[in-house]
Scaffold this motif. Sequence first.
Motif: not given
Lengths: 111, 111
Positions: B3-8, B33-37, B87-93, B99-102
């Motif tokens: 459900s969440v794709t981070q292409p890079d 939607l969220f962005w976490y670091v 850092a590492e960055y995560f998108c979440a829905l 909460l589903s993460f990329g």
Amino acid sequence: DVKVTQSSRYLVKRTGEKVFLECVQDMDHENMFWYRQDPGLGLRLIYFSYDVKMKEKGDIPEGYSVSREKKERFSLILESASTNQTSMYLCASREADTEAFFGQGTRLTVV
Amino acid sequence: AQSVTQPDIHITVSEGASLELRCNYSYGATPYLFWYVQSPGQGLQLLLKYFSGDTLVQGIKGFEAEFKRSQSSFNLRKPSVHWSDAAEYFCALRRDYKLSFGAGTTVTVRA
């Protein structure tokens, strides 16, 4: 500030042991979650709880169980630890319409 | 289904240069939607969130994200990167309780 505390930062356990990971939050949040984090896979939901004594399976519940006897505490249990459960485990909590707050994580190694 | 794709998986950027991290989601209703670091060895910290309203969202540490419903995207941007942004960055829905993460994007900052 919201605080989510995981009881251990690092754990080393033997195959077949019963393992308890503890998480406590101090903001009276209804919802609590356990995730595991593996490289290239992001965070995957193991179990979540939306109330005391209530729990729901997440995406990867096999090999795990949980306990929520009190609102502030959510425990993850590995009934019989296996090497494929070596991972970083993250606990989170949130209120209904807010973001999730995460603990520092427990890095579990099963040998 | 993802459900969440981070292409890079990994991005390298020079200090002072701009940064854009991509996030695509799959969800029929209005998404939260969220962005976490996540810095090395740490838990996840919320950068910003989108619930509704203005599609350009400002966050902490100089980050912003733009919600584009037509493209099912929620890309994160920063005009000028600092070395501490490595850092590492995560998108979440958020879907219902979950909460589903990329899979995450690792950002390396070179001097």
